[in-house]
Design an enzyme around this catalytic site. Structure first.
Site, PDB file in Angstrom:
ATOM      1  CG  ASP A 172      -7.145  -7.218  -7.111  1.00 24.84           C
ATOM      2  OD1 ASP A 172      -7.911  -7.867  -7.833  1.00 24.84           O
ATOM      3  OD2 ASP A 172      -6.077  -6.718  -7.528  1.00 24.84           O
TER       4      ASP A 172
ATOM      5  CE1 TYR B 234      -0.683  -8.400  -9.960  1.00 24.15           C
ATOM      6  CE2 TYR B 234      -2.061  -8.357  -8.017  1.00 24.15           C
ATOM      7  CZ  TYR B 234      -1.768  -7.900  -9.281  1.00 24.15           C
ATOM      8  OH  TYR B 234      -2.560  -6.939  -9.852  1.00 24.15           O
TER       9      TYR B 234
ATOM     10  CE  LYS C  20      -6.079  -8.108 -10.924  1.00 19.79           C
ATOM     11  NZ  LYS C  20      -5.277  -8.154  -9.680  1.00 19.79           N
TER      12      LYS C  20
ATOM     13  CG  HIS D   8      -3.560  -9.831 -14.906  1.00 19.43           C
ATOM     14  ND1 HIS D   8      -2.860 -10.368 -13.850  1.00 19.43           N
ATOM     15  CD2 HIS D   8      -3.380  -8.500 -14.809  1.00 19.43           C
ATOM     16  CE1 HIS D   8      -2.287  -9.398 -13.155  1.00 19.43           C
ATOM     17  NE2 HIS D   8      -2.582  -8.260 -13.719  1.00 19.43           N
TER      18      HIS D   8
ATOM     19  CB  ILE E 144      -8.115  -2.856  -5.295  1.00 17.32           C
ATOM     20  CG1 ILE E 144      -7.811  -2.523  -6.776  1.00 17.32           C
ATOM     21  CG2 ILE E 144      -9.424  -3.638  -5.192  1.00 17.32           C
ATOM     22  CD1 ILE E 144      -7.553  -3.744  -7.634  1.00 17.32           C
TER      23      ILE E 144
ATOM     24  CE  LYS F  28       2.346  -2.752  -1.980  1.00 19.97           C
ATOM     25  NZ  LYS F  28       3.533  -1.920  -1.683  1.00 19.97           N
ATOM     26  CB  SER F  29      -0.556   0.360   2.033  1.00 22.32           C
ATOM     27  OG  SER F  29       0.460   0.752   2.930  1.00 22.32           O
ATOM     28  CB  VAL F  30       3.537  -3.505   2.870  1.00 22.41           C
ATOM     29  CG1 VAL F  30       3.269  -4.405   1.651  1.00 22.41           C
ATOM     30  CG2 VAL F  30       4.626  -2.476   2.559  1.00 22.41           C
TER      31      VAL F  30
ATOM     32  NE  ARG G 271       2.409   5.419   3.324  1.00 22.78           N
ATOM     33  CZ  ARG G 271       3.477   5.365   2.530  1.00 22.78           C
ATOM     34  NH1 ARG G 271       3.772   4.250   1.878  1.00 22.78           N
ATOM     35  NH2 ARG G 271       4.250   6.415   2.398  1.00 22.78           N
TER      36      ARG G 271
ATOM     37  CG  ASN H 157      -4.877   3.691   1.865  1.00 22.45           C
ATOM     38  OD1 ASN H 157      -4.697   4.887   2.046  1.00 22.45           O
ATOM     39  ND2 ASN H 157      -3.943   2.898   1.353  1.00 22.45           N
TER      40      ASN H 157
HETATM   41  N1  LIG Z   1      -4.977  -5.358 -13.215  1.00 23.78           N
HETATM   42  C1  LIG Z   1      -3.795  -4.822 -13.300  1.00 23.78           C
HETATM   43  O1  LIG Z   1      -3.144  -4.878 -14.356  1.00 23.78           O
HETATM   44  C2  LIG Z   1      -3.224  -4.136 -12.107  1.00 23.78           C
HETATM   45  C3  LIG Z   1      -2.078  -3.328 -12.235  1.00 23.78           C
HETATM   46  C4  LIG Z   1      -1.597  -2.690 -11.093  1.00 23.78           C
HETATM   47  C5  LIG Z   1      -2.243  -2.841  -9.875  1.00 23.78           C
HETATM   48  N2  LIG Z   1      -3.343  -3.656  -9.776  1.00 23.78           N
HETATM   49  C6  LIG Z   1      -4.056  -3.855  -8.486  1.00 23.78           C
HETATM   50  O2  LIG Z   1      -4.317  -2.587  -7.900  1.00 23.78           O
HETATM   51  C7  LIG Z   1      -3.726  -2.530  -6.597  1.00 23.78           C
HETATM   52  C8  LIG Z   1      -3.304  -1.128  -6.279  1.00 23.78           C
HETATM   53  O3  LIG Z   1      -2.486  -0.584  -7.301  1.00 23.78           O
HETATM   54  P1  LIG Z   1      -0.977  -0.138  -7.069  1.00 23.78           P
HETATM   55  O4  LIG Z   1      -0.412  -0.985  -6.007  1.00 23.78           O
HETATM   56  O5  LIG Z   1      -0.348  -0.106  -8.382  1.00 23.78           O
HETATM   57  O6  LIG Z   1      -1.101   1.395  -6.627  1.00 23.78           O
HETATM   58  P2  LIG Z   1      -1.763   2.237  -5.437  1.00 23.78           P
HETATM   59  O7  LIG Z   1      -2.580   1.399  -4.550  1.00 23.78           O
HETATM   60  O8  LIG Z   1      -2.397   3.419  -6.093  1.00 23.78           O
HETATM   61  O9  LIG Z   1      -0.464   2.763  -4.671  1.00 23.78           O
HETATM   62  C9  LIG Z   1       0.348   1.889  -3.928  1.00 23.78           C
HETATM   63  C10 LIG Z   1       1.567   2.685  -3.465  1.00 23.78           C
HETATM   64  O10 LIG Z   1       1.140   3.765  -2.633  1.00 23.78           O
HETATM   65  C11 LIG Z   1       1.723   3.672  -1.348  1.00 23.78           C
HETATM   66  N3  LIG Z   1       0.651   4.058  -0.429  1.00 23.78           N
HETATM   67  C12 LIG Z   1      -0.432   3.313  -0.108  1.00 23.78           C
HETATM   68  N4  LIG Z   1      -1.243   4.002   0.708  1.00 23.78           N
HETATM   69  C13 LIG Z   1      -0.664   5.213   0.893  1.00 23.78           C
HETATM   70  C14 LIG Z   1      -1.043   6.350   1.641  1.00 23.78           C
HETATM   71  N5  LIG Z   1      -2.182   6.375   2.350  1.00 23.78           N
HETATM   72  N6  LIG Z   1      -0.214   7.435   1.614  1.00 23.78           N
HETATM   73  C15 LIG Z   1       0.922   7.411   0.893  1.00 23.78           C
HETATM   74  N7  LIG Z   1       1.320   6.357   0.144  1.00 23.78           N
HETATM   75  C16 LIG Z   1       0.526   5.272   0.163  1.00 23.78           C
HETATM   76  C17 LIG Z   1       2.171   2.250  -1.204  1.00 23.78           C
HETATM   77  O11 LIG Z   1       3.309   2.179  -0.371  1.00 23.78           O
HETATM   78  P3  LIG Z   1       3.495   1.099   0.842  1.00 23.78           P
HETATM   79  O12 LIG Z   1       2.980  -0.218   0.382  1.00 23.78           O
HETATM   80  O13 LIG Z   1       4.989   1.109   1.031  1.00 23.78           O
HETATM   81  O14 LIG Z   1       2.759   1.644   2.024  1.00 23.78           O
HETATM   82  C18 LIG Z   1       2.545   1.894  -2.651  1.00 23.78           C
HETATM   83  O15 LIG Z   1       3.828   2.378  -2.975  1.00 23.78           O
HETATM   84  C19 LIG Z   1      -2.581  -3.527  -6.707  1.00 23.78           C
HETATM   85  O16 LIG Z   1      -2.083  -3.926  -5.454  1.00 23.78           O
HETATM   86  C20 LIG Z   1      -3.251  -4.647  -7.471  1.00 23.78           C
HETATM   87  O17 LIG Z   1      -4.090  -5.386  -6.599  1.00 23.78           O
HETATM   88  C21 LIG Z   1      -3.832  -4.286 -10.878  1.00 23.78           C
END
Ligand SMILES: NC(=O)c1ccc[n+]([C@@H]2O[C@H](COP(=O)([O-])OP(=O)(O)OC[C@H]3O[C@@H](n4cnc5c(N)ncnc54)[C@H](OP(=O)(O)O)[C@@H]3O)[C@@H](O)[C@H]2O)c1
Length: 296
Positions: free
Chosen positions: A47, A52, A77, A110, A240, A242-244, A248, A252
């Site tokens: 995604d 982005y 998006k 979006h 979906i 996210k992690s770099v 993790r 996930n």
């Molecule tokens: N449509 C929209 O408006 C919208 C808005 C926001 C997001 N999104 C989409 O949703 C995806 C995910 O959302 P998000 O990135 O906001 O939040 P998320 O996936 O809930 O959380 C990402 C954060 O959690 C950390 N993390 C990931 N796996 C982990 C684990 N197993 N243990 C501990 N920490 C962990 C990541 O750090 P590291 O990367 O440093 O590992 C990052 O800081 C986005 O990448 C994007 O594709 C869409």
């Protein structure tokens, strides 16, 4: 590993892996490496978004990974600055050009533009044309509230396949989940492990340290993130994360080895604070959030 992740079927029959790999806030110079790693460990759904700024790198990662194009579900998006019939048709060319693909598996709006819903409808009508022309396999929306869905459905003909919205244990949006279900729209959870509750300095506490999540993680020999992702999958959502971070990224995806009980799912539901982490959907305007999306 990819074959152990459940598949969901969209309302037009197209299938996608329930768990995808998100790249919001992944800097372009880290996106290729991180996304290649995600594909290596088995993600088959990515995604991204025009906004982005890393579609080009996602496309590069796909090619470098060696995974055949038709084995990866690519979702992106259209940003609000590209709304309007012709502008949105062109937004497809920009995204497909940067991704380096002919077809996008799922193209979504979006955000709704509540104060310019005419433009939102035109943008969606462009998605309908792209779908009819076979340039995208499915179309949908993101951050649409029930009233936005009602307005869209009244003025267009293809029911969105997906509504991607903020859903995590601290913000569940049950009214949006219900509206999506009523219309046959798949809910896709963004910030599925509550990212927005801890990476933004808004005084939120972290879902990763929530006592209930920690208790369930310990009970199942899983991590807090795995418990939250399991909760989404068992409730029929796409998610979906996210992690770099390589460990993790793998963690996930490794969420099929345990099952939460109905009581445990309800205990996670009960953590909802009703407090949104992302922007208020009704506050999205071209004036405040508009920005140019570069050409391919
Ligand atoms: N449509 C929209 O408006 C919208 C808005 C926001 C997001 N999104 C989409 O949703 C995806 C995910 O959302 P998000 O990135 O906001 O939040 P998320 O996936 O809930 O959380 C990402 C954060 O959690 C950390 N993390 C990931 N796996 C982990 C684990 N197993 N243990 C501990 N920490 C962990 C990541 O750090 P590291 O990367 O440093 O590992 C990052 O800081 C986005 O990448 C994007 O594709 C869409």
């Amino acid at each position: 590993m990819a074959d152990t992740i459940p598949t969901l079927t969209l309302n037009n029959g197209v299938e996608l892996p329930a768990l995808g790999y998100g790249v919001f806030q992944t800097p372009p110079d880290e996106t290729v490496t991180a996304t290649v790693e995600a594909l290596r460990v088995g993600y088959r759904h990515i995604d991204t978004a025009a906004a982005y700024g890393n579609e080009r790198e996602v496309g590069e990662a796909l090619r470098r990974s060696g995974v055949p194009r038709d084995e990866v579900f690519l979702e992106t998006k259209v940003w609000i600055s590209d709304y309007g019939y012709d502008a949105t048709l062109h937004a497809f060319d920009k995204s497909a050009g940067k991704l380096g693909v002919d077809t996008i598996d799922l193209l979504i709006l979006h955000q709704a533009l509540p104060s310019r819903f005419d433009l939102t409808v035109e943008a969606y009508q462009a998605l309908e044309t792209l779908l009819a022309d076979g340039k995208v396999r499915a179309i949908g929306v993101s951050n649409f509230m029930p009233e936005h869905l009602d307005r869209l459905l009244a003025e267009t003909s293809v029911v969105p396949a997906v509504n991607q919205v903020e859903v995590h244990p601290y913000f569940r949006q049950p009214d949006v989940l219900a509206a999506n279900a009523k219309h046959g729209i798949l809910t896709q959870a963004w910030s599925p492990i509550g990212g927005i509750t801890f990476y933004r300095d808004t005084g939120h506490t972290s879902t990763l340290q929530d006592p209930t999540i920690l208790r369930l993680a310990e009970a199942h020999g899983a991590t807090p993130a795995q418990v939250m992702l399991r909760w989404h999958l068992q409730q029929g959502r796409s998610a979906i994360p996210k992690s770099v971070t390589p460990s993790r990224i793998a963690e996930n995806l490794d969420v099929t080895g345990f099952e939460l009980s109905a009581e445990e799912l309800a205990a996670i539901d009960a953590l909802d604070t009703g407090r949104r982490g992302g922007p208020e959907p009704d506050a999205i305007t071209l004036e405040t959030f508009g920005r140019e999306i570069p050409e391919a």
